[in-house]
Write an enzyme that holds these catalytic residues in place. Structure first.
Site, PDB file in Angstrom:
ATOM      1  NE  ARG A  88      -2.923  -2.926   2.678  1.00  0.00           N
ATOM      2  CZ  ARG A  88      -3.297  -3.507   3.808  1.00  0.00           C
ATOM      3  NH1 ARG A  88      -3.214  -2.853   4.961  1.00  0.00           N
ATOM      4  NH2 ARG A  88      -3.758  -4.740   3.802  1.00  0.00           N
ATOM      5  CE  LYS A 142     -14.134  -8.633   5.883  1.00  0.00           C
ATOM      6  NZ  LYS A 142     -12.821  -8.186   5.377  1.00  0.00           N
ATOM      7  CG  HIS A 148      -8.230  -7.165   3.262  1.00  0.00           C
ATOM      8  ND1 HIS A 148      -8.281  -8.167   4.185  1.00  0.00           N
ATOM      9  CD2 HIS A 148      -7.660  -6.112   3.896  1.00  0.00           C
ATOM     10  CE1 HIS A 148      -7.753  -7.751   5.327  1.00  0.00           C
ATOM     11  NE2 HIS A 148      -7.373  -6.489   5.175  1.00  0.00           N
TER      12      HIS A 148
END
Length: 388
Positions: free
Chosen positions: A174, A261, A285
């Site tokens: 990121r 998830k 996500h």
């Protein structure tokens, strides 16, 4: 006589975009970048939202409509609306005391709030403020001892639903976080300190509630860890893939509803069903892990409409929902329940303690209006309005 709104919220901020704009100048840039950013070039982050624009719904104006019921039954409980609050790490960094604000509001409004393992409030505190209604998302530890202790803590507070995160075999690249120093370990450089100084309310509330930390993980940390040692602890404790064997072990240990998830493929869906989990959350996500992947919505359409999976597991989704219209679209293409993270953090960032109530009521009002417009009485009827 003016009729009192069914779902009252601040009319100055009627949309997620309005909340995001206000939150942006109330939250320090380094924290806001952490909240809104995705991985790499952030293409999948954009797809999560833009792919909703291609889902069309048709009205039926001459149909006689009855009373609208937005409630949904999920794992033996009835929730007042078909959406909940997604788990987000470091919530208290983005807005002080955010986990408690959101958990309290979710309990009051009868929707689920999910606490992340790496959020800034503990399992026990969130169970207390939510009257035991909060879900928990587990980052699977590398040590079984630590896993078992967390599960025992969840059992002791009667956590209703356990969510196991499967889509972090490595941490996404990121770029915003790397530039701001919010990789692990985090760094408060001169630029970040200046950004905090020009957000006085954030700073004052941070002093009131304390410097955010990984509260759930405190019992497992040595006292006095500096930032470098904290980073080493996190890497050592949570680096590693979640595989079938690890999920099976949790299924054997956990007596309540179990949800995976991060499911985004047929292979993982089939694996989840074979392990006997109760639900899956189709998710990428929030566009923070793989930029070359599909949006959550496209994965949902493929999996929820595959007859092989019909009725075998609760199919939910997370990612890109920014309005009540999007909620309707998600249900129209097969979602049984939905989760949102960033919109609720924009809400508390924009409006503080009032932001959680505001955002919940805003989404309820938007969804209610869509159901009125389409002449729908139940959320489960949305697929009948899908233009295929």
């Amino acid at each position: 006589m003016i009729k009192k709104p069914l779902f009252p919220y601040n009319p100055k901020y009627p949309s997620v975009a309005d909340l995001k704009r206000r939150a942006k100048w109330r939250i320090p840039k380094f924290a806001f970048d952490y909240l809104q950013g995705g991985c790499n070039e952030e293409l999948n982050l954009e797809r999560n939202e833009s792919d909703f624009d291609n889902i069309y719904l048709k009205p039926h104006y001459l149909k006689t409509g009855g009373e609208i019921d937005m409630s949904v039954e999920l794992f033996g409980r009835t929730y007042s609306a078909p959406f909940g609050i997604s788990p987000i790490g470091l919530q208290g960094l983005m807005w002080p005391n955010a986990p408690e604000i959101l958990a309290k509001a979710a309990a009051k409004h009868d929707i689920p709030y999910t606490l992340s393992t790496v959020s800034t409030s503990s399992i026990e505190r969130i169970a207390e403020v939510s009257d035991g209604k909060a879900w928990f998302q587990l980052y699977h530890p590398t040590e079984d001892r630590l896993r078992d202790d967390i599960l025992n803590r969840l059992k002791s507070v009667s956590c209703p639903v356990l969510v196991v995160l499967i889509d972090v075999p490595s941490f996404g690249l990121r770029y915003r976080e790397i530039k701001s120093g919010l990789s692990m370990p985090p760094k408060m450089n001169i630029e970040n300190i200046f950004q905090a100084m020009i957000c006085p309310e954030w700073g004052i509330k941070t002093l009131q509630h304390g410097i955010p930390s990984f509260a759930t993980l405190k019992p497992y940390m040595e006292k006095g860890l500096d930032l470098s040692q904290l980073g080493q602890f996190m890497n050592k404790t949570f680096t590693g893939k979640v595989n079938m064997e690890k999920v099976k072990a949790i299924r054997d240990l956990w007596p309540g509803p179990l949800v995976l998830k991060g499911v985004a493929s047929e292979e993982d869906m089939e694996g989840a069903i074979s392990l006997g989990v109760d639900g899956v959350i189709i998710s990428n996500h929030g566009g923070r892990q793989i930029d070359a992947g599909e949006s959550s919505l496209i994965s949902l359409i493929k999996l929820a409409n595959n007859p092989k999976y019909t009725g075998k597991v609760k199919i939910m989704m997370d990612g890109g929902i920014r309005s009540g219209v999007d909620l309707g679209r998600a249900h129209a293409v097969g979602s049984e329940f939905n989760f949102m993270g960033r919109p609720f953090m924009y809400g508390v960032g924009a409006l503080g303690d009032e932001g959680a109530d505001h955002t919940i009521n805003m989404f309820k009002a938007q969804l209610y209006q869509v159901m009125q417009q389409l002449t729908l009485e139940k959320v489960s009827d949305f697929p009948t309005r899908l233009i295929r």
